[in-house]
Every structure is written in C-alpha cells, then in structure tokens.
Design a protein around this motif. Structure first.
Motif, PDB file in Angstrom:
ATOM      1  N   TYR A 153       0.959  -1.186   0.040  1.00 12.50           N
ATOM      2  CA  TYR A 153      -0.025  -0.112   0.026  1.00 12.50           C
ATOM      3  C   TYR A 153       0.929   1.148  -0.190  1.00 12.50           C
ATOM      4  N   ASP A 154       2.117   1.442   0.888  1.00  8.12           N
ATOM      5  CA  ASP A 154       2.723   2.462   1.101  1.00  8.12           C
ATOM      6  C   ASP A 154       3.630   2.636  -0.512  1.00  8.12           C
ATOM      7  N   GLU A 157       1.528   4.084  -3.128  1.00  3.84           N
ATOM      8  CA  GLU A 157       1.343   5.625  -2.696  1.00  3.84           C
ATOM      9  C   GLU A 157       2.608   6.230  -3.080  1.00  3.84           C
ATOM     10  N   ALA A 185      -5.744   0.119  -2.908  1.00  3.24           N
ATOM     11  CA  ALA A 185      -4.834   1.146  -2.966  1.00  3.24           C
ATOM     12  C   ALA A 185      -4.667   1.595  -4.697  1.00  3.24           C
ATOM     13  N   TYR A 188      -7.671   3.918  -4.739  1.00  6.42           N
ATOM     14  CA  TYR A 188      -7.733   4.965  -3.961  1.00  6.42           C
ATOM     15  C   TYR A 188      -6.468   6.264  -4.389  1.00  6.42           C
ATOM     16  N   ASN A 314      -7.561   4.759   4.607  1.00  8.20           N
ATOM     17  CA  ASN A 314      -6.323   5.289   4.867  1.00  8.20           C
ATOM     18  C   ASN A 314      -6.207   5.774   6.214  1.00  8.20           C
ATOM     19  N   SER A 316      -4.205   5.841   9.797  1.00 10.97           N
ATOM     20  CA  SER A 316      -2.963   5.801  10.400  1.00 10.97           C
ATOM     21  C   SER A 316      -2.991   4.849  11.455  1.00 10.97           C
ATOM     22  N   SER A 375       0.777   0.173   6.376  1.00 13.01           N
ATOM     23  CA  SER A 375      -0.447   0.403   6.048  1.00 13.01           C
ATOM     24  C   SER A 375      -1.180  -1.105   5.738  1.00 13.01           C
TER      25      SER A 375
END
Length: 614
Positions: A153-154, A157, A185, A188, A314, A316, A375
């Motif tokens: 996921y990260d 991004e 992901a 998004y 999303n 944290s 994430s």
C-alpha cells in the motif's frame, strides 16, 4: 627527493586511466531502476534508485551505498544474479555484479528488492534497456517466481507521488486479502498496479516488450447466485422452530451492511466495488425472501467486512488502534438475556458470536504493535476488526430479539454437560487435520470451558469439526450429493440447525444451475453446511436435555392475596398512620409557637405605651 615526488605524482595521475582501462576491458553492461521501500519509523513509502554494473569476473556480488545492508538484502542480490544468468543461459560465476543503492544514510534490509535486482541483471546482461516509468517489488525465488512482501500500500502511494506510470507487485491470488489491498490502493491513489507471477513476465513489461495499457489489478466480490431458480426453503424442524430471530438477524445484518456500502459509495474511485457489493446485498435480500435466513445473513456479513475496509482506506497506525479499541469496548459491553426453554437456542448462538468477536478483537489488540508496522498491516487489522464487529452486532440483535418479556421461567444448563463438551473439543483437536481449524474456534472453545459455559463450548466444537473435515479427493460429485442429503436429514433439531440444512440445500440446488467449474465448489459448500447443521442439531438436542429450572430470581406479581404479600401491606398501613400522627403533632407545635409569639408581642407593645404616658 624531488624525482621521487615527481614519479609519485605521475603514478597518481595515470592510475585512474589504468583502472578505467581495466574496468572497460571487463565491462559487460549496466542498468538503473526505481525500487520502492517503506520507512518503518514514519510508516511512509519511498522510492530509491538502484544501479548495477556487471563486469567479467568470478561470481562476486556486492552492494554499496547504504550505511548498512541486511543479510536478507544481500541474499536477494545473490539470488538475482543467479536467476538472471540462468534465464539467459549464462553462468553467473563468469561475472561480477556490483549493486549501488542510492540511500547513503539508510540501513537497508529485507528481500523485497529481489525482483528489481533481477531485472537489473537481466537488462545489464542482455543489453535490453529498462523503462524509466515504473517500479517493482517482490521477493525473487531461485526458480524465477516472485514471492509476496509487505508494505505494498505504502509503495503504491510512493510510486504515484513520484510520477511512475505503473508498479508491478507479486501475484497473490484472485480474491485474496492481499489482492484486495492491491485493488484498494490502486483505486484510492489512481495508480496502475500489475500483479506478476515470475520474473520473465516482469521483464517483458519492464522493457516495454509487452504494453501495460489496459492492464490493472482486479478484485471480484460478486457471488452471482441464480436465486430465481432456487425453491423456497421449507425444511421442517423439531424443538424451538420459531425462526423469527434468524429472520430478524438477516434483516438487521443487511441493513448495517447497506449503510456501510453507502459510505463506500461516497468515494467516487470506489464506485466499481460499491456496485459489486450492492449486487451481493441484493442477493442477500432475495435469499431472505425465500427463507434462507442464515445464508442471507452470511452473504451480507462477508459483504460488510469488505465494505468496512473500503470505508476506512487510509487509517494511520494510531487511528487503526483507536478503531480496534472501540470495537473491543462494544463487544465487551454486551450482556445476553436470561436463558429460557423457548429462547436458549437463539441466546446461545448469540453468545457464540459474541465470544468469537471478543476472541478476535483481543487477539488483534495484543499483537497490534507487531502486525501494524505499515499500512498493509493496519488494513489487515481493520479487516479482522470488521469481522469481530459484525459478529458482536449479530449477537446484539439476537439478544434483543430473544430477550424474554413478562413473566418467564429461567433455566440453567446442567454441569453434567461439562464432560460432553470436553470430549467433543478433545476429539476435534486430536484430529490429524485440526491444524486447518481457525484459531478463533479453538481459543473460543477453551475460553467457554474456562468460564464454565459448557453449552457454548460444545456448540463451538461443532464449528471445529466442520472446518477440519475434508472430502476425499476420490469421492464423485454424486457421492458428495448423497452424503449431503443424508446429513440434511439429521439436521432438524432447532431452528439454527435447520437453517444450516436449508443452506446446504441451497448450494445443492445452485450446483445444478452453474458452470461445471463452479459446480464442485457449490457441492462442497453444501456438504460442509449440512455437516455443521448435523453437528449443531446433535449438540442442541444434548443441551436441551440438560436444561434445569433456575432458582426464582424475582417474586411473582400474579398472586396479590398470598400470605407472603399480607405482611408488607400491614406494615405499609402502620407506617402511614404513624406519619399522620407525627404530622398532627408537628402542626400542634407550630400553632403553639405562633400563639406564644403573638402574646409576647402584645406584652412588649403595652410596655412601650406606658413609657410614653409618663
């Protein structure tokens, strides 16, 4: 001395030329690639650049650049050199591979750069240039396949933030949770995500030999049942056959699932998944209309778990933990109603779901710091938390629907059920296939035993048995069909067991309406539903035989003339008379006080008049 200094200066001047000449003589090729990583301290994804220089040599592989390099990264670089050379029909021992990672102040570890390093080696050895608009992550295996990694996921991004056109990730199965995270992901962040099976496939995309236009990860949640061709559920049952609680459970589950899907629809990028979830919800509604209440609730239940994760795309790490805490508080706040002979089946099944919810959320919280390190980990926790939350919401609804009203006779379950429950759990755990049983059932059974809730422990063991059982591979579809029909006939004690039998019939009917590829899967689902129904039917019968009348916990209000109520009535009358007497005495004292006050004032007035006359 001057001559010596001149010779040294000359040597220093020509040394770079000599080294360059030597390097050029052994030069084979080089390549550059963008590689993603996750900075664990900040939970952020990042892209770094890895370069490779290949020269003739003896199979030396080294990495320079970072402050330190972990052994798993070193192992990946060596595997990359071996795999790439093998794919090209070369012997890696004839070459040296020097990787340079542009992270001068970082400590690099982990195997996720293995695929990127392999593509570099393939490019350098074959002289086929890599595109500069993509990144890739994944473990490289010695057979060329690509293994799964974390932090996708990260990394997706980060790829989007750095302007990459696409990112390649390890193939994780068509409908796995990992693929669901890929899809979430991708939607998004608006990033093209391409799952890959092996490095050969990855190299075709990486060099542009196969275009990536039109490719992207997909995730399908649609069940696509043929409900219109399924007959109405009409199996008969014995003992507590009122299915009102199950019908209300189906309606309740569908309502909170639709509310969650509505929230997902608020994200325009999730419109495709929201449509699929809505189709499933519609099928759940149609199943309830045909009397398959538990099947309906089950379809909506799975729908809710998926929609809940897309509803929280999303979070944290700290917000994820806050969500888990709120689910834990909700699950632990529920209290089941008293057991009676008319509601025991519903209440116990509600308690079972609350038990699973508590076991699940407690396990998540105890491991959160070690599992939610990125994430991906947060989303996995959210997914499981949604399952716990849905179980507890189901329990809450069952409690509400089965709570006794008016006068009722409470019952207890005899402690004689303890050895029965212990034996059932021990038998399930001793099975050779017990490793396939979800831990929530195993832990739940032990918790129920420790709490002295033997009925709950026995029902939990039924799920253990059905999950560990496997259909022999040599059994034909006809054999599965006949075995399922036999189990259905023994699944009629109580509304819950009968609903599982109805679910088995649903899958049996569905198997005749779908493609041959899906038919076997449907028959298997039907068999397991019938097996569970049969186990629950037997356990429910055992529990019913051990229900005992509980001590009266509240006085009856239907016998006002009984002697036990005469004494309280007499005492009340005496108390009222005493209060009246006290009130009369107080009134008398008040009147006397007022009279004395007036007399005193008159005497004072006479004295004042006498003084003025003199």
């Amino acid at each position: 001395m001057n001559v010596g200094m001149q010779n040294r200066a000359m040597l220093l001047a020509i040394l770079p030329i000599l080294l360059a000449t030597m390097s050029f003589a052994g030069f084979v090729g080089n390549a550059t690639i963008h590689a993603p990583a996750v900075i664990l301290q900040t939970n952020n994804g990042t892209l770094t650049i890895i370069k490779l220089n290949v020269t003739t040599g003896t199979g030396i592989v080294n990495i320079t650049g970072p402050l330190s390099v972990g052994q798993s990264t070193i192992n990946s670089s060596e595997a990359a050199a071996i795999v790439a050379s093998s794919k090209l029909g070369l012997n890696y021992k004839n070459y040296n591979f020097h990787y340079q990672i542009n992270d001068n102040f970082a400590n690099v570890s982990g195997p996720s750069a293995g695929t990127a390093m392999t593509l570099l080696a393939l490019s350098a050895l074959s002289h086929k240039s890599l595109l500069d608009n993509f990144t890739v992550t994944g473990v490289i295996n010695y057979n060329g396949t690509i293994g799964e990694i974390g932090g996708v996921y990260d990394k997706i991004e980060a790829a989007k933030a750095r302007g990459m056109s696409f990112i390649m990730v390890p193939f994780a199965g068509n409908n796995s949770l990992e693929t669901e995270i890929y899809y979430l992901a991708s939607r998004y962040f608006g990033m093209r995500v391409i799952p890959i099976n092996n490095v050969s496939q990855a190299f075709l995309y990486a060099t542009g030999s196969v275009p990536v236009s039109g490719l992207n990860v997909s995730f399908n949640v649609s069940d696509n049942y043929n409900i219109s061709g399924i007959p109405q559920a009409n199996l008969s049952c014995s003992n507590q056959c009122n299915q009102t609680a199950l019908a209300e459970l189906a309606s309740f589950t569908l309502n909170f699932t639709n509310a969650s899907i509505s929230n997902v629809s608020a994200f325009s990028r999730f419109a495709p998944i929201a449509r699929n979830l809505s189709i499933n919800a519609l099928e759940a509604s149609q199943l309830a209309q045909k009397g398959y209440y538990y099947t309906s609730a089950d379809v909506a239940f799975i729908d809710f778990i998926n929609s809940f994760m897309f509803q929280n795309p999303n979070l944290s790490i700290s917000r994820g933990q806050a969500l888990l805490n709120s689910v834990s508080y909700y699950c632990s706040s529920l209290n089941p109603p008293p057991l009676t002979r008319s509601n025991y089946n519903d209440v116990l099944n509600g308690e079972l779901r609350q038990l699973w919810g508590n076991v699940t959320i407690n396990a998540l919280l105890s491991q959160y710091n070690s599992t939610a390190i990125d994430s991906d980990g947060v989303l996995r926790n959210v997914y499981s938390a949604a399952e716990a939350y849905a179980w507890c919401k189901a329990a809450s609804q069952i409690y509400s629907e089965s709570s006794p009203s008016g006068s009722y006779q409470a019952v207890n379950v005899s402690n004689q059920l303890k050895p029965v429950a212990q034996s059932a759990i021990s038998s399930a755990l001793s099975s050779p296939s017990s490793s396939s049983v979800p831990s929530v059932y195993i832990i739940g059974a032990k918790v129920a035993l420790d709490q002295g809730n033997y009925a709950l422990a026995l029902l939990d063991s039924d799920y253990m048995v059905s999950d560990e059982h496997s259909i022999p591979s040599n059994v034909s579809e006809g054999g599965i069909y006949n075995a399922t029909a036999s189990l259905i006939n023994s699944s009629r004690f109580g509304a819950w067991a009968t609903q599982f039998a109805d679910e088995a019939l649903f899958y049996m009917n569905e198997s005749s309406l779908v493609s041959p590829q899906r038919s076997a899967s449907m028959l298997s689902s039907g068999y397991y539903a019938a097996l569970l129904g049969s186990e629950i039917s037997n356990s429910t019968k055992e529990i019913y035989s051990m229900l005992t009348t509980a001590p009266v916990s509240k006085p009856s209000t239907t016998q006002p003339s009984s002697p036990s109520h005469a004494l309280p009535s007499t005492i009340n009358i005496i108390i009222i008379l005493l209060l009246i007497i006290i009130a009369l005495l107080l009134a008398t004292l008040v009147v006397a006080f007022i009279t004395l006050s007036e007399l005193r004032n008159e005497l004072r007035g006479g004295n004042q008049r006498g003084k003025r006359a003199r």
